[in-house]
Design a protein around this motif. Sequence first.
Motif, PDB file in Angstrom:
ATOM      1  N   ARG A  82      -9.349 -15.013  34.523  1.00  0.00           N
ATOM      2  CA  ARG A  82     -10.149 -15.119  34.192  1.00  0.00           C
ATOM      3  C   ARG A  82     -10.378 -17.135  34.240  1.00  0.00           C
ATOM      4  O   ARG A  82     -11.941 -17.863  34.755  1.00  0.00           O
ATOM      5  CB  ARG A  82     -11.387 -14.902  33.980  1.00  0.00           C
ATOM      6  CG  ARG A  82     -12.110 -12.959  34.306  1.00  0.00           C
ATOM      7  CD  ARG A  82     -12.653 -12.545  34.157  1.00  0.00           C
ATOM      8  NE  ARG A  82     -14.235 -13.254  34.149  1.00  0.00           N
ATOM      9  CZ  ARG A  82     -15.122 -13.929  32.895  1.00  0.00           C
ATOM     10  NH1 ARG A  82     -14.401 -13.986  32.040  1.00  0.00           N
ATOM     11  NH2 ARG A  82     -15.932 -14.536  33.994  1.00  0.00           N
ATOM     12  N   ALA A 109      -9.447 -20.901  38.557  1.00  0.00           N
ATOM     13  CA  ALA A 109     -11.584 -20.611  38.032  1.00  0.00           C
ATOM     14  C   ALA A 109     -12.028 -22.283  38.915  1.00  0.00           C
ATOM     15  O   ALA A 109     -12.887 -22.548  38.917  1.00  0.00           O
ATOM     16  CB  ALA A 109     -11.326 -20.350  36.941  1.00  0.00           C
ATOM     17  N   ARG A 127     -13.506 -18.005  36.237  1.00  0.00           N
ATOM     18  CA  ARG A 127     -13.338 -17.282  37.350  1.00  0.00           C
ATOM     19  C   ARG A 127     -14.597 -16.251  37.898  1.00  0.00           C
ATOM     20  O   ARG A 127     -14.141 -15.098  37.252  1.00  0.00           O
ATOM     21  CB  ARG A 127     -12.469 -17.045  38.128  1.00  0.00           C
ATOM     22  CG  ARG A 127     -11.685 -16.938  39.175  1.00  0.00           C
ATOM     23  CD  ARG A 127     -10.498 -16.539  40.133  1.00  0.00           C
ATOM     24  NE  ARG A 127      -9.584 -15.454  39.365  1.00  0.00           N
ATOM     25  CZ  ARG A 127     -10.016 -14.414  38.567  1.00  0.00           C
ATOM     26  NH1 ARG A 127     -10.598 -13.522  39.263  1.00  0.00           N
ATOM     27  NH2 ARG A 127      -9.141 -14.125  37.588  1.00  0.00           N
TER      28      ARG A 127
END
Length: 337
Positions: free
Chosen positions: A163, A189, A332
């Motif tokens: 992420r 991200a 993200r």
Amino acid sequence: MNEALRLTLAGNPAEATATIRRALAGGGPATLVSTPSRAALMPPVEAPPSTGRFLSYSYTGAAGSRAYRLYVPSGCAGQPVPLVVMLHGCTQNPEQSAAGTRLNALAEEGTFLVAYPEQSTAANPSRCWNWFLPAHQRRDGGEPAIISGITRQVMSLHRVDDRRVHLAGMSAGGAMAAITATAYPELYASVAVHSGIPAGAAHDLPTAFAAMRQGAPRASGTAAPAGRTTVPTIVFHGDRDTTVNARNAQRVLEAAGLPDGTAASSSGQVPRGRAFTRTIHRAAGGQVVAECWLIHGAGHAWSGGSRAGSFTDPLGPDATREMLRFFHEHPRMHEIS
């Protein structure tokens, strides 16, 4: 091509165009370079010593091969950590990029990985990423595919928080970062573009020189196309940049597909350094989707960078720390594929 760029920046575009035409007629390789500073012509500068590891790797995929360096901070102990992928500018290498941005030192401080893909002289004699050629402006092909492949290889070799995978670049590296983030919005991200050019700004050398000299053409609209994920973007640019026109800062944001929303600007001053204007763009829901830092009086250089590298301006606001702050604020939000 070096001579064509020199003539362009010297205010003789007609002769520069003639030089380009002669080169293309001769069938020679097309390259695009930034005007090197004295520091850029010095031998490669190694990153300062640290307690982490600065490793050497290589990647090979369907689109080609590239070497890269990877900084692994001492705080990595098997836990998932963020990853920053940093693309150097023309005439630079990973070591100079690491030294100038101080990313390795900050990775040690914040415990995140930093990958530095290296452009080869075989792909471009001046080590420029080939952002201005159509073969390197799309998904699953050319240099964007190689850069995303390096990113995924690092994620397979080390425990990465998927992420928090971010992309950044300076100059030609900034242009390629914008392209790669557009091509792989599910992977990155957020993205940082310093002194760069927007995705889709050129398709050959003449249009590349025009985008550098005058600024890329304005995008047809600022809203992201239906079905496309907008990657949060932070941009830095000096308003006295004579290599890449500062108009490109706003063009990068437009090409990234800013959603409808609001923008608010504020001014600041680095103590004993440069003044700057920071503009924050928010989506209709209020979330920050982009930032633009215009550094007053700065040229074609990494703002707040170290003199140990090349193309740096120590007087400016610290682009590296501001970039990392923006990355931290933008994990993200969708699933990786």
